[in-house]
Write a protein that holds these residues in place. Structure first.
Motif, PDB file in Angstrom:
ATOM      1  N   MET A   1       0.855  -1.198   0.000  1.00 10.08           N
ATOM      2  CA  MET A   1       0.000   0.000   0.000  1.00 10.08           C
ATOM      3  C   MET A   1       0.892   1.250   0.000  1.00 10.08           C
ATOM      4  SD  MET A   1      -3.156   1.034  -0.059  1.00 10.08           S
ATOM      5  CE  MET A   1      -4.051  -0.442   0.433  1.00 10.08           C
ATOM      6  N   SER A   2       0.555   2.206  -0.854  1.00  8.78           N
ATOM      7  CA  SER A   2       1.341   3.429  -0.964  1.00  8.78           C
ATOM      8  C   SER A   2       1.331   4.200   0.349  1.00  8.78           C
ATOM      9  CB  SER A   2       0.769   4.303  -2.085  1.00  8.78           C
ATOM     10  OG  SER A   2       1.350   5.588  -2.053  1.00  8.78           O
ATOM     11  N   GLU A   3       2.520   4.636   0.783  1.00  7.74           N
ATOM     12  CA  GLU A   3       2.619   5.430   1.998  1.00  7.74           C
ATOM     13  C   GLU A   3       2.002   6.809   1.814  1.00  7.74           C
ATOM     14  OE1 GLU A   3       3.778   4.805   5.167  1.00  7.74           O
ATOM     15  OE2 GLU A   3       3.639   2.739   4.479  1.00  7.74           O
ATOM     16  N   TRP A   4       1.893   7.257   0.560  1.00  2.00           N
ATOM     17  CA  TRP A   4       1.332   8.582   0.311  1.00  2.00           C
ATOM     18  C   TRP A   4      -0.140   8.633   0.680  1.00  2.00           C
ATOM     19  CZ3 TRP A   4      -2.443  10.508  -3.148  1.00  2.00           C
ATOM     20  CH2 TRP A   4      -2.479  11.905  -3.254  1.00  2.00           C
ATOM     21  N   ARG A   5      -0.809   7.507   0.559  1.00  2.00           N
ATOM     22  CA  ARG A   5      -2.252   7.478   0.800  1.00  2.00           C
ATOM     23  C   ARG A   5      -2.567   7.495   2.294  1.00  2.00           C
ATOM     24  NH1 ARG A   5      -5.047   3.233  -3.429  1.00  2.00           N
ATOM     25  NH2 ARG A   5      -4.266   4.178  -5.360  1.00  2.00           N
ATOM     26  N   ILE A   6      -3.199   8.561   2.719  1.00  2.00           N
ATOM     27  CA  ILE A   6      -3.754   8.606   4.074  1.00  2.00           C
ATOM     28  C   ILE A   6      -5.120   7.918   4.048  1.00  2.00           C
ATOM     29  CG2 ILE A   6      -4.426  10.094   5.987  1.00  2.00           C
ATOM     30  CD1 ILE A   6      -1.427  10.130   5.321  1.00  2.00           C
ATOM     31  N   TYR A   7      -5.973   8.368   3.139  1.00  2.00           N
ATOM     32  CA  TYR A   7      -7.241   7.684   2.877  1.00  2.00           C
ATOM     33  C   TYR A   7      -6.995   6.672   1.767  1.00  2.00           C
ATOM     34  CZ  TYR A   7     -11.948   6.923   1.012  1.00  2.00           C
ATOM     35  OH  TYR A   7     -13.108   6.355   0.558  1.00  2.00           O
ATOM     36  N   ARG A   8      -7.345   5.410   2.028  1.00  2.00           N
ATOM     37  CA  ARG A   8      -7.030   4.338   1.085  1.00  2.00           C
ATOM     38  C   ARG A   8      -8.248   3.795   0.349  1.00  2.00           C
ATOM     39  NH1 ARG A   8      -3.685   1.006   5.684  1.00  2.00           N
ATOM     40  NH2 ARG A   8      -2.014   2.534   6.043  1.00  2.00           N
ATOM     41  N   GLY A   9      -9.441   4.169   0.796  1.00  2.00           N
ATOM     42  CA  GLY A   9     -10.638   3.621   0.175  1.00  2.00           C
ATOM     43  C   GLY A   9     -10.880   2.176   0.556  1.00  2.00           C
ATOM     44  N   VAL A  10     -10.533   1.813   1.796  1.00  2.00           N
ATOM     45  CA  VAL A  10     -10.731   0.446   2.282  1.00  2.00           C
ATOM     46  C   VAL A  10     -11.843   0.428   3.321  1.00  2.00           C
ATOM     47  CG1 VAL A  10      -8.358  -0.206   1.823  1.00  2.00           C
ATOM     48  CG2 VAL A  10      -8.948   0.738   4.060  1.00  2.00           C
ATOM     49  N   ARG A  11     -12.311  -0.765   3.643  1.00  2.00           N
ATOM     50  CA  ARG A  11     -13.455  -0.885   4.547  1.00  2.00           C
ATOM     51  C   ARG A  11     -13.056  -0.933   6.015  1.00  2.00           C
ATOM     52  NH1 ARG A  11     -17.736  -5.184   2.239  1.00  2.00           N
ATOM     53  NH2 ARG A  11     -18.877  -4.306   3.987  1.00  2.00           N
ATOM     54  N   GLU A  12     -11.801  -1.264   6.301  1.00  2.00           N
ATOM     55  CA  GLU A  12     -11.367  -1.382   7.685  1.00  2.00           C
ATOM     56  C   GLU A  12     -10.819  -0.055   8.194  1.00  2.00           C
ATOM     57  OE1 GLU A  12     -11.741  -3.831   9.856  1.00  2.00           O
ATOM     58  OE2 GLU A  12     -12.919  -4.821   8.291  1.00  2.00           O
ATOM     59  N   PRO A  13     -11.358   0.479   9.288  1.00  2.00           N
ATOM     60  CA  PRO A  13     -10.822   1.726   9.856  1.00  2.00           C
ATOM     61  C   PRO A  13      -9.370   1.548  10.285  1.00  2.00           C
ATOM     62  CG  PRO A  13     -12.983   1.225  10.766  1.00  2.00           C
ATOM     63  CD  PRO A  13     -12.554   0.011  10.005  1.00  2.00           C
ATOM     64  N   HIS A  14      -8.600   2.632  10.217  1.00  2.00           N
ATOM     65  CA  HIS A  14      -7.186   2.570  10.590  1.00  2.00           C
ATOM     66  C   HIS A  14      -6.737   3.947  11.076  1.00  2.00           C
ATOM     67  CE1 HIS A  14      -6.157   4.667   6.819  1.00  2.00           C
ATOM     68  NE2 HIS A  14      -7.036   3.877   6.239  1.00  2.00           N
ATOM     69  N   ASP A  15      -5.489   4.026  11.515  1.00  2.00           N
ATOM     70  CA  ASP A  15      -4.942   5.257  12.091  1.00  2.00           C
ATOM     71  C   ASP A  15      -4.056   6.013  11.100  1.00  2.00           C
ATOM     72  OD1 ASP A  15      -6.086   4.969  14.695  1.00  2.00           O
ATOM     73  OD2 ASP A  15      -4.618   3.394  15.100  1.00  2.00           O
TER      74      ASP A  15
END
Length: 363
Positions: A1-15
């Motif tokens: 996963m690209s480190e540039w992406r803060i928002y990834r468009g995935v279903r699992e919440p993350h920090d």
């Protein structure tokens, strides 16, 4: 996963929001002083929009636009036909990045900037001042009423301490609106949805410019008494922790993530557009993407959806439809096993009515 992406468009919440770098110097609002806490998990309270946010599938260009807005601390202006997921995007970002409840400000032709910033109950304060005056009996003083009906000064010398505190606590009569709450000094960005801004009065986009540029606004009712009450704690729009307003000014600590939606019913001034990151969501017009949407929202009914999707695309070729009409039709078709249910053709005719056609009224 690209480190540039803060928002990834995935279903699992993350920090991932914790990795957001410092803003550009011209968008740095960080101030010293008290930071207001908020519940980052408040979306678990049963908001009816959360199932759609949970099933939201962001495309690559949507992910790129969201991250651009996050990095630059700029509002995201999302345009597109009704039903393409403009509003849902705000909830999807808030859920994935664990940014708490979405602050929603719905716009109509009568909406003014102050409606989004704060509300002040001047009549309630006048009534409380009158009650306090009656309780302490006749005095030489009394409330001094300003031109707009708000109390600008009171003689509280003869009042007991509890009555004095009650009558001078301006925070009791103020409540921040969704925009005002989003601009409070939170350590992490709040998510603000300004829904259907194209329905606003012609002046509202320009009125927002200064607030977006400066990340702050003044509450005159508090500024006038700042020499006597330098700090006032006021209620936010979302019933969270009270916000401390210093010298009558609300200043953001970090710029909120703002999603403005538009159905394209009007054009916006260039000065407004250049301060926004822009994203256009086209109508969904291919069967594979529609199957993905149906599977996400109605997994148990997805097996029966192919024929409905085919009819949806056929109807969409001759007029405007929204994807939520497809979901409604798939849901209905999954219930057609019951006696007396209409045929598939009849159900789709009822649901797939074009949005750009005026329905004739019966005489």
């Amino acid at each position: 996963m690209s480190e540039w992406r803060i928002y990834r468009g995935v279903r699992e919440p993350h920090d991932g929001i914790d990795r957001l770098p410092d803003p550009p110097p011209w968008r740095d609002f960080e101030l010293s002083g008290e930071v207001t806490p908020f519940d980052r998990h408040a979306d678990a309270l049963g908001d009816r929009r959360l199932p759609r946010a949970d099933a939201y599938k962001a495309e690559e260009r949507t992910i790129e636009a969201v991250n651009t807005a996050l990095y630059l601390r700029r509002p995201l202006l999302v345009t597109g036909d009704p039903g393409v997921g403009k509003s849902t995007l705000a909830y999807a970002v808030a859920r994935e990045l664990k940014l708490g409840a979405v602050l929603r400000w719905s716009i109509n032709s009568k909406t003014a900037l102050r409606d989004g910033l704060y509300q002040y109950d001047s009549l309630g304060r006048l009534e409380d001042a009158g009650v306090a005056r009656e309780l302490r009996g006749p005095t030489n003083g009394g409330p001094q009423v300003g031109e707009r009906g708000d109390v600008v000064a009171e003689d509280v010398a003869a009042a007991p301490a509890s009555e004095e505190a009650h009558s001078t606590d301006l925070g009791r009569y103020l409540r921040l609106g969704p925009l005002g709450t989003a601009l409070a000094p939170y350590a992490l960005p709040r998510v603000l949805l300004i829904d259907e801004i194209d329905k606003s009065d012609i002046d509202l986009p320009n009125d927002l410019l200064d607030v977006f540029e400066e990340g702050m606004f003044e509450i005159p009712e508090l500024s006038r008494v700042a020499d006597k009450q330098s700090e006032v704690r006021v209620r936010p729009a979302d019933h969270g922790a009270r916000i401390t307003v210093v010298h009558g000014t609300v200043r953001c600590h970090t710029f909120p993530f703002v999603v403005l939606t538009s159905n394209g019913e009007r054009e916006f001034p260039p000065a407004f557009l250049r301060r926004c990151v822009r994203l256009h969501l086209p109508a969904v017009d291919d069967d594979e993407r529609l199957r993905t949407i149906v599977r996400a929202h109605l997994p148990t009914a997805a097996e029966d959806a192919d024929e409905v999707i085919s009819k949806f695309l056929s109807h969409a070729a001759s007029g405007e439809l929204a994807t939520d009409q497809l979901l409604n039709a798939v849901y209905l078709v999954s219930r057609t096993a019951r006696d007396g249910a209409p045929s598939l053709d009849r159900l789709t005719a009822l649901v797939f009515q074009h949005l750009n056609v005026t329905v004739p009224t019966e005489s």
